[in-house]
Design an enzyme around this catalytic site. Structure first.
Site, PDB file in Angstrom:
ATOM      1  N   LYS A 215      -4.134 -15.876  -3.356  1.00  0.00           N
ATOM      2  CA  LYS A 215      -4.135 -16.700  -2.143  1.00  0.00           C
ATOM      3  C   LYS A 215      -4.640 -15.868  -0.966  1.00  0.00           C
ATOM      4  CE  LYS A 215      -1.352 -19.482   0.943  1.00  0.00           C
ATOM      5  NZ  LYS A 215      -0.146 -20.264   1.130  1.00  0.00           N
ATOM      6  N   LYS A 270      -6.838 -19.929  -4.399  1.00  0.00           N
ATOM      7  CA  LYS A 270      -6.798 -20.742  -3.182  1.00  0.00           C
ATOM      8  C   LYS A 270      -7.361 -19.962  -2.013  1.00  0.00           C
ATOM      9  CE  LYS A 270      -3.395 -22.771  -0.181  1.00  0.00           C
ATOM     10  NZ  LYS A 270      -2.073 -22.618   0.301  1.00  0.00           N
TER      11      LYS A 270
HETATM   12  C1  PBG Z   1       2.174 -22.523   2.891  1.00  0.00           C
HETATM   13  C2  PBG Z   1       0.971 -23.188   2.358  1.00  0.00           C
HETATM   14  C3  PBG Z   1      -0.276 -23.304   2.988  1.00  0.00           C
HETATM   15  C4  PBG Z   1      -1.048 -24.124   2.190  1.00  0.00           C
HETATM   16  C5  PBG Z   1      -0.293 -24.450   1.069  1.00  0.00           C
HETATM   17  N1  PBG Z   1       0.953 -23.852   1.179  1.00  0.00           N
HETATM   18  C6  PBG Z   1      -0.730 -22.826   4.304  1.00  0.00           C
HETATM   19  C7  PBG Z   1      -0.659 -21.399   4.625  1.00  0.00           C
HETATM   20  O1  PBG Z   1      -0.456 -20.538   3.770  1.00  0.00           O
HETATM   21  O2  PBG Z   1      -0.796 -21.101   5.810  1.00  0.00           O
HETATM   22  C8  PBG Z   1      -2.441 -24.563   2.531  1.00  0.00           C
HETATM   23  C9  PBG Z   1      -2.910 -25.823   1.885  1.00  0.00           C
HETATM   24  C10 PBG Z   1      -4.102 -26.428   2.521  1.00  0.00           C
HETATM   25  O3  PBG Z   1      -4.716 -25.874   3.460  1.00  0.00           O
HETATM   26  O4  PBG Z   1      -4.464 -27.519   2.078  1.00  0.00           O
HETATM   27  N2  PBG Z   1       2.527 -21.312   2.406  1.00  0.00           N
END
Ligand code: PBG
Length: 347
Positions: A215, A270
């Site tokens: 991520k 992601k």
């Molecule tokens: C939270 C989380 C995020 C997303 C999924 N879980 C945002 C972040 O890490 O700031 C992003 C999903 C998206 O942008 O569609 N931990």
């Protein structure tokens, strides 16, 4: 790992290099739709899709999100109905994101662990009313903290091990509510192993762990933070001390290897399209169930251009989702899941 993008598992076809124009004409296999269908290497199905949804408190059934055209925050009741419709379309699972009211947020995000918080009440309602759809829930503190971070903030720093203790309690509360898959998205070190141990000790050995392993600290999460109201909370802050540097690829493989060793059942990459190389590398390297998240900013780019009449909605979503399959993804989280499943059904 080869440094280039050629598959290392499939040997080159024995015929490769033998044919040449004009005996060989690559266009021959593209002449008519039925032939194109026969030679298609990848296909998208509703069964590949996971639908991320935003749930909010109150009776108001649905509320639009300005930066995500076509996406809405739903009440629990409206979500139960929508989940039933999604299941009927063949979508196997939804990923749940609660819009936590500001008065429930705190510096330590303790609301995350409340057995009766919005997420857990929604999980219970879904498992009671629509048991045939899988429910995935994020484990991370950002919807619950006043500072918008995924972990606990002490003297300006996100503290890893203390955060894990809270994440473990959050995951246990979700499991008790009946969640099928917990998905830690916080990027703390060591949390997968600790959560696995805790789930097993509590008799939740069937609850699966989807690790947001690769991520990245991405600007593409902006519209998601709007949807949750965590963008203003985070302010000028960023998540670079825990989410990965977009400059790095090998590091994602190390993150995945660690999470597999700690007990992850599935891995996630992601964002999606800008990180397609990682989807490919992770699938090739580990042969694990590999999920990919077409995140809010990717959705906003496409849906925004569609709104202006610059891109064709059906074609651009089909093409982007098929690209994930080609890269090796087993499942795709996309805000376009329902529209896509409808289009696939219509043929
Ligand atoms: C939270 C989380 C995020 C997303 C999924 N879980 C945002 C972040 O890490 O700031 C992003 C999903 C998206 O942008 O569609 N931990």
């Amino acid at each position: 790992m080869p440094r280039d993008n050629r598959p290392d598992r499939k040997p080159a076809s024995p015929l490769a290099g033998l044919g040449a124009y004009p005996q060989l004409r690559m266009r021959r296999n593209r002449t008519v739709p039925w032939l194109r269908a026969l030679v298609a290497e990848h296909r998208l199905a509703a069964a590949d899709l996971i639908w991320p949804v935003f749930v909010q408190e109150g009776k108001k059934a649905r509320e639009p999100i300005a930066s995500m055209p076509g996406v809405e925050r739903l009440s629990i009741e409206a979500l139960v109905d929508a989940a039933g419709a999604a299941a009927e379309l063949g979508i196997p699972a939804i990923a749940l994101f609660p819009v936590v009211p500001i008065e429930k947020k705190s510096a330590d995000g303790e609301e995350a662990c409340d057995p009766d918080n919005l997420a857990n009440r929604t999980i219970r309602a879904l498992k009671r009313e629509v048991p045939e759809i899988g429910v995935i829930c994020d484990v991370a503190l950002d919807p619950y903290t006043t500072h918008g971070h995924d972990g606990l903030l002490r003297d300006g720093k996100i503290v890893n091990d203390e955060t894990i203790e809270v994440l473990v309690r959050q995951a246990l509360a979700q499991a008790a509510a009946g969640v099928d898959i917990v998905a830690p998205s916080d990027m703390m070190d060591g949390r997968i192993g600790r959560i696995r141990q805790a789930l097993d000790a509590a008799g939740h050995e069937d609850v699966a762990l989807l690790s947001y392993a690769a991520k990245y600290a991405s600007c593409f999460y902006g519209p998601f933070r709007d949807a949750l109201g965590s963008r203003s909370a985070l302010g000028q802050g960023d998540k670079r001390t825990y989410q990965m540097d977009p400059a790095n690829g090998d590091e994602a493989l190390r993150e995945c290897a660690l999470d597999i060793a700690e007990g992850a059942d599935m891995l996630m990459v992601k964002p999606g399209l800008p990180y397609l190389d990682l989807v490919w590398r992770v699938k090739q390297a580990f042969a694990m169930p590999t999920f990919v998240y077409q995140v809010s900013g990717e959705y906003a780019m496409l849906a925004g251009a569609v709104e202006r009449g610059w891109l064709d909605s059906e074609r651009v979503f089909m093409e982007s989702l098929l690209a994930f399959k080609r890269a090796g993804a087993d499942a795709i989280l996309t805000y376009a899941a329902v529209d896509t499943a409808k289009r696939l059904k219509a043929g």
